[in-house]
Motif scaffolding. Structure first.
Motif, PDB file in Angstrom:
ATOM      1  N   VAL A 103       0.853  -1.188   0.000  1.00  0.00           N
ATOM      2  CA  VAL A 103       0.000   0.000   0.000  1.00  0.00           C
ATOM      3  C   VAL A 103       0.887   1.234   0.000  1.00  0.00           C
ATOM      4  CG1 VAL A 103      -1.758   1.280   1.272  1.00  0.00           C
ATOM      5  CG2 VAL A 103      -1.849  -1.225   1.184  1.00  0.00           C
ATOM      6  N   ASP A 104       0.648   2.121  -0.945  1.00  0.00           N
ATOM      7  CA  ASP A 104       1.452   3.331  -1.107  1.00  0.00           C
ATOM      8  C   ASP A 104       1.277   4.242   0.115  1.00  0.00           C
ATOM      9  OD1 ASP A 104       2.433   5.885  -1.801  1.00  0.00           O
ATOM     10  OD2 ASP A 104       2.053   5.544  -3.922  1.00  0.00           O
ATOM     11  N   PRO A 105       2.348   4.504   0.877  1.00  0.00           N
ATOM     12  CA  PRO A 105       2.210   5.330   2.081  1.00  0.00           C
ATOM     13  C   PRO A 105       1.776   6.763   1.778  1.00  0.00           C
ATOM     14  CG  PRO A 105       4.530   4.875   1.612  1.00  0.00           C
ATOM     15  CD  PRO A 105       3.728   4.015   0.702  1.00  0.00           C
ATOM     16  N   GLU A 106       2.200   7.289   0.621  1.00  0.00           N
ATOM     17  CA  GLU A 106       1.791   8.649   0.265  1.00  0.00           C
ATOM     18  C   GLU A 106       0.288   8.701   0.007  1.00  0.00           C
ATOM     19  OE1 GLU A 106       2.656  12.133  -3.073  1.00  0.00           O
ATOM     20  OE2 GLU A 106       3.969  10.378  -2.949  1.00  0.00           O
ATOM     21  N   GLN A 107      -0.234   7.695  -0.699  1.00  0.00           N
ATOM     22  CA  GLN A 107      -1.677   7.627  -0.915  1.00  0.00           C
ATOM     23  C   GLN A 107      -2.411   7.459   0.404  1.00  0.00           C
ATOM     24  OE1 GLN A 107      -3.351   5.014  -3.812  1.00  0.00           O
ATOM     25  NE2 GLN A 107      -1.847   5.506  -5.383  1.00  0.00           N
ATOM     26  N   GLY A 112      -6.268   8.360   2.762  1.00  0.00           N
ATOM     27  CA  GLY A 112      -6.724   7.466   3.818  1.00  0.00           C
ATOM     28  C   GLY A 112      -6.334   6.033   3.498  1.00  0.00           C
ATOM     29  N   ILE A 113      -6.204   5.238   4.534  1.00  0.00           N
ATOM     30  CA  ILE A 113      -5.712   3.881   4.352  1.00  0.00           C
ATOM     31  C   ILE A 113      -6.699   3.030   3.558  1.00  0.00           C
ATOM     32  CG2 ILE A 113      -6.663   3.030   6.534  1.00  0.00           C
ATOM     33  CD1 ILE A 113      -3.297   2.064   4.907  1.00  0.00           C
ATOM     34  N   GLU A 114      -8.019   3.255   3.734  1.00  0.00           N
ATOM     35  CA  GLU A 114      -9.004   2.468   2.986  1.00  0.00           C
ATOM     36  C   GLU A 114      -8.854   2.679   1.485  1.00  0.00           C
ATOM     37  OE1 GLU A 114     -13.176   1.779   5.132  1.00  0.00           O
ATOM     38  OE2 GLU A 114     -12.622   3.894   5.087  1.00  0.00           O
ATOM     39  N   ALA A 115      -8.786   3.946   1.072  1.00  0.00           N
ATOM     40  CA  ALA A 115      -8.679   4.249  -0.360  1.00  0.00           C
ATOM     41  C   ALA A 115      -7.358   3.750  -0.929  1.00  0.00           C
ATOM     42  CB  ALA A 115      -8.837   5.749  -0.589  1.00  0.00           C
ATOM     43  N   ALA A 116      -6.277   3.925  -0.165  1.00  0.00           N
ATOM     44  CA  ALA A 116      -4.966   3.473  -0.653  1.00  0.00           C
ATOM     45  C   ALA A 116      -4.940   1.953  -0.804  1.00  0.00           C
ATOM     46  CB  ALA A 116      -3.879   3.935   0.303  1.00  0.00           C
ATOM     47  N   ALA A 120      -4.467  -0.262  -4.321  1.00  0.00           N
ATOM     48  CA  ALA A 120      -3.482  -1.337  -4.464  1.00  0.00           C
ATOM     49  C   ALA A 120      -4.161  -2.645  -4.859  1.00  0.00           C
ATOM     50  CB  ALA A 120      -2.705  -1.513  -3.160  1.00  0.00           C
ATOM     51  N   ARG A 121      -5.296  -2.896  -4.258  1.00  0.00           N
ATOM     52  CA  ARG A 121      -6.034  -4.136  -4.550  1.00  0.00           C
ATOM     53  C   ARG A 121      -6.522  -4.145  -6.005  1.00  0.00           C
ATOM     54  NH1 ARG A 121      -9.020  -3.606  -0.594  1.00  0.00           N
ATOM     55  NH2 ARG A 121     -10.934  -2.705  -1.403  1.00  0.00           N
ATOM     56  N   TYR A 122      -7.089  -3.039  -6.436  1.00  0.00           N
ATOM     57  CA  TYR A 122      -7.607  -2.977  -7.800  1.00  0.00           C
ATOM     58  C   TYR A 122      -6.470  -3.061  -8.822  1.00  0.00           C
ATOM     59  CZ  TYR A 122     -12.424  -1.902  -6.395  1.00  0.00           C
ATOM     60  OH  TYR A 122     -13.691  -1.970  -5.883  1.00  0.00           O
ATOM     61  N   ALA A 123      -5.340  -2.478  -8.500  1.00  0.00           N
ATOM     62  CA  ALA A 123      -4.190  -2.587  -9.403  1.00  0.00           C
ATOM     63  C   ALA A 123      -3.772  -4.047  -9.550  1.00  0.00           C
ATOM     64  CB  ALA A 123      -3.027  -1.746  -8.884  1.00  0.00           C
ATOM     65  N   ALA A 124      -3.831  -4.794  -8.445  1.00  0.00           N
ATOM     66  CA  ALA A 124      -3.497  -6.222  -8.507  1.00  0.00           C
ATOM     67  C   ALA A 124      -4.522  -6.982  -9.343  1.00  0.00           C
ATOM     68  CB  ALA A 124      -3.428  -6.802  -7.095  1.00  0.00           C
ATOM     69  N   LEU A 293      -9.867  18.384 -15.573  1.00  0.00           N
ATOM     70  CA  LEU A 293      -8.916  18.436 -14.453  1.00  0.00           C
ATOM     71  C   LEU A 293      -8.331  17.054 -14.168  1.00  0.00           C
ATOM     72  CD1 LEU A 293     -10.836  20.795 -11.974  1.00  0.00           C
ATOM     73  CD2 LEU A 293      -8.809  21.365 -13.324  1.00  0.00           C
ATOM     74  N   VAL A 294      -9.193  16.054 -14.111  1.00  0.00           N
ATOM     75  CA  VAL A 294      -8.723  14.692 -13.856  1.00  0.00           C
ATOM     76  C   VAL A 294      -7.798  14.232 -14.979  1.00  0.00           C
ATOM     77  CG1 VAL A 294      -9.443  12.284 -13.631  1.00  0.00           C
ATOM     78  CG2 VAL A 294     -10.700  14.082 -12.419  1.00  0.00           C
ATOM     79  N   GLY A 295      -8.156  14.581 -16.215  1.00  0.00           N
ATOM     80  CA  GLY A 295      -7.315  14.213 -17.342  1.00  0.00           C
ATOM     81  C   GLY A 295      -5.931  14.827 -17.297  1.00  0.00           C
ATOM     82  N   HIS A 296      -5.817  15.963 -16.606  1.00  0.00           N
ATOM     83  CA  HIS A 296      -4.522  16.614 -16.455  1.00  0.00           C
ATOM     84  C   HIS A 296      -3.804  16.186 -15.168  1.00  0.00           C
ATOM     85  CE1 HIS A 296      -4.048  19.559 -19.752  1.00  0.00           C
ATOM     86  NE2 HIS A 296      -5.355  19.404 -19.862  1.00  0.00           N
ATOM     87  N   GLY A 297      -4.372  15.206 -14.459  1.00  0.00           N
ATOM     88  CA  GLY A 297      -3.681  14.649 -13.310  1.00  0.00           C
ATOM     89  C   GLY A 297      -4.113  15.174 -11.964  1.00  0.00           C
ATOM     90  N   SER A 298      -5.205  15.947 -11.911  1.00  0.00           N
ATOM     91  CA  SER A 298      -5.669  16.428 -10.608  1.00  0.00           C
ATOM     92  C   SER A 298      -6.172  15.252  -9.780  1.00  0.00           C
ATOM     93  CB  SER A 298      -6.790  17.447 -10.783  1.00  0.00           C
ATOM     94  OG  SER A 298      -7.239  17.918  -9.529  1.00  0.00           O
ATOM     95  N   ARG A 299      -5.824  15.244  -8.515  1.00  0.00           N
ATOM     96  CA  ARG A 299      -6.195  14.159  -7.610  1.00  0.00           C
ATOM     97  C   ARG A 299      -7.525  14.476  -6.929  1.00  0.00           C
ATOM     98  NH1 ARG A 299      -1.112  15.728  -6.339  1.00  0.00           N
ATOM     99  NH2 ARG A 299      -1.848  16.608  -4.368  1.00  0.00           N
ATOM    100  N   GLU A 300      -8.566  13.811  -7.361  1.00  0.00           N
ATOM    101  CA  GLU A 300      -9.876  13.936  -6.726  1.00  0.00           C
ATOM    102  C   GLU A 300     -10.299  15.394  -6.520  1.00  0.00           C
ATOM    103  OE1 GLU A 300     -11.962  11.459  -6.004  1.00  0.00           O
ATOM    104  OE2 GLU A 300     -10.541  10.031  -6.851  1.00  0.00           O
ATOM    105  N   PRO A 301     -10.444  16.183  -7.569  1.00  0.00           N
ATOM    106  CA  PRO A 301     -10.917  17.560  -7.385  1.00  0.00           C
ATOM    107  C   PRO A 301     -12.335  17.565  -6.827  1.00  0.00           C
ATOM    108  CG  PRO A 301     -10.962  16.949  -9.712  1.00  0.00           C
ATOM    109  CD  PRO A 301     -10.244  15.843  -8.994  1.00  0.00           C
ATOM    110  N   GLY A 302     -12.555  18.326  -5.771  1.00  0.00           N
ATOM    111  CA  GLY A 302     -13.864  18.394  -5.145  1.00  0.00           C
ATOM    112  C   GLY A 302     -14.743  19.452  -5.782  1.00  0.00           C
TER     113      GLY A 302
END
Length: 350
Positions: A103-107, A112-116, A120-124, A293-302
């Motif tokens: 699990v990526d510590p930065e993520q 949050g640990i659930e999302a990270a 990781a699980r979905y990538a696998a 925004l997401v297409g340009h790499g924004s992380r979860e824009p609210g």
């Protein structure tokens, strides 16, 4: 596992999986990969998938993957036990993979640990599915109760229509055939087949919002507005109705984006034409901006970030720009441009 007459809960699970196998959106030559944690939901899913494929004469196109997140003591033993349960159902050993992920510590810090852990699980899952010689769908064991929790979380967080639409039955390679069944149905399915399951201790940890909704909020609603799953069923119906509208608006936004996007040049990536955006209804403009925004790499824009960027179009008075997660957006020459990371963190409008 010896074959016997199916109990009522098992029959409901198998029928749901047979419906998923016959889904016209499924590649008729494709295969299935079951995501299994060893919990009751994913074990019932694995059992139902096995029986549906057996009846269809397609067991050779069924596999499973168990992901070890290595976040709890004894996680390797839990994964090994889940594998044993799958073998007991009838899965051949070569069809079951156990994958240990990091699990990526930065993520974990940012999301949050659930999302990270989910990422990781979905990538696998996707890595294992990509190794198959045919198109492979990944089956996940989300239930009607998971759907209800997701809708409630979206409401209390003030999220938009897409969040209210909850968990999609089918998105990308992921298929969730059990969204119409209650969590209790899946436990009953496991009990009918003598399948012992693992109880994830995180499901009782009320530090997590979803667990608080599950153990505090939904029981109060059920007591006030009807038990026996009536509230969860109503919330799931709300999600289904909202999803129809959200899908339609997303399709319109995708078409509108084609007119609003200015192709990339040597000096800049693609941009958004402010004139085109200004003529769009707000429901479409916000979707186009968020997709961009997401297409340009924004992380979860609210919503607050999207609204600030839209203000560069609808309330333009020479602002310097807007910082959103992972990006800075400016308006120049009538276009919105993404210029890289925010200067001092994600500060909203500048």
């Amino acid at each position: 596992m010896a074959r016997h007459a199916l109990g009522p809960a098992t029959l409901a699970v198998v029928q749901a999986l047979e419906g998923a196998w016959r889904d016209p959106e499924r590649d008729p030559d494709g295969s299935w990969l079951v995501g299994c944690s060893g919990g009751p939901d994913s074990l019932a899913l694995a059992l139902g998938a096995y029986e549906a494929c057996r009846r269809a004469g397609a067991l050779s196109r069924l596999g499973a993957v168990v992901v070890d997140h290595d976040l709890q003591q004894g996680s390797a033993a839990v994964a090994a036990t889940a594998r044993d349960r799958l073998l007991a159902i009838g899965y051949p050993s070569e069809a079951v993979r156990v994958v240990r992920v990091v699990v990526d510590p930065e993520q974990a810090r940012e999301l949050g640990i659930e999302a990270a852990a989910r990422n990781a699980r979905y990538a696998a899952f996707e890595q294992v599915a990509a190794e198959a010689p045919v198109e492979t769908e990944v089956l996940l064991g989300h239930t009607r109760d998971d759907q209800a929790e997701t809708v409630l979380l979206g409401i209390v967080r003030g999220s938009g229509m897409r969040s209210l639409a909850g968990i999609a039955p089918r998105r990308g390679p992921y298929v969730r055939p059990l969204l119409d069944l209650a969590r209790a149905d899946l436990r009953a399915c496991c009990a009918e087949n003598d399948l012992a399951w693992w109880e994830d201790p995180a499901n009782a940890d009320e530090r997590y919002a979803r667990v608080r909704v599950r153990h505090r909020v939904l029981p109060v609603l059920a007591e006030s507005f009807g038990g026996d799953g009536a509230v969860s069923a109503a919330l799931a119906r709300t999600a289904a109705l909202a999803r129809v509208d959200a899908d339609f608006l997303d399709a319109l936004a995708e078409a509108a984006e084609e007119d609003a996007v200015v192709p990339a040049t040597e000096r800049a990536g693609d941009e958004l034409d402010c004139t085109e955006l200004a003529f769009l209804p707000e429901a479409l403009r916000t979707r186009v901006v968020r997709r961009w925004l997401v297409g340009h790499g924004s992380r979860e824009p609210g919503a607050v970030h999207v609204a600030a960027v839209c203000a560069l179009v609808t309330h333009w008075h020479g602002q310097k720009g807007v910082d959103v997660p992972g990006l800075r957006v400016v308006r120049e020459e009538g276009h919105l441009r993404a210029t890289g990371a925010p200067r001092d963190g994600d500060r909203g409008p500048a």
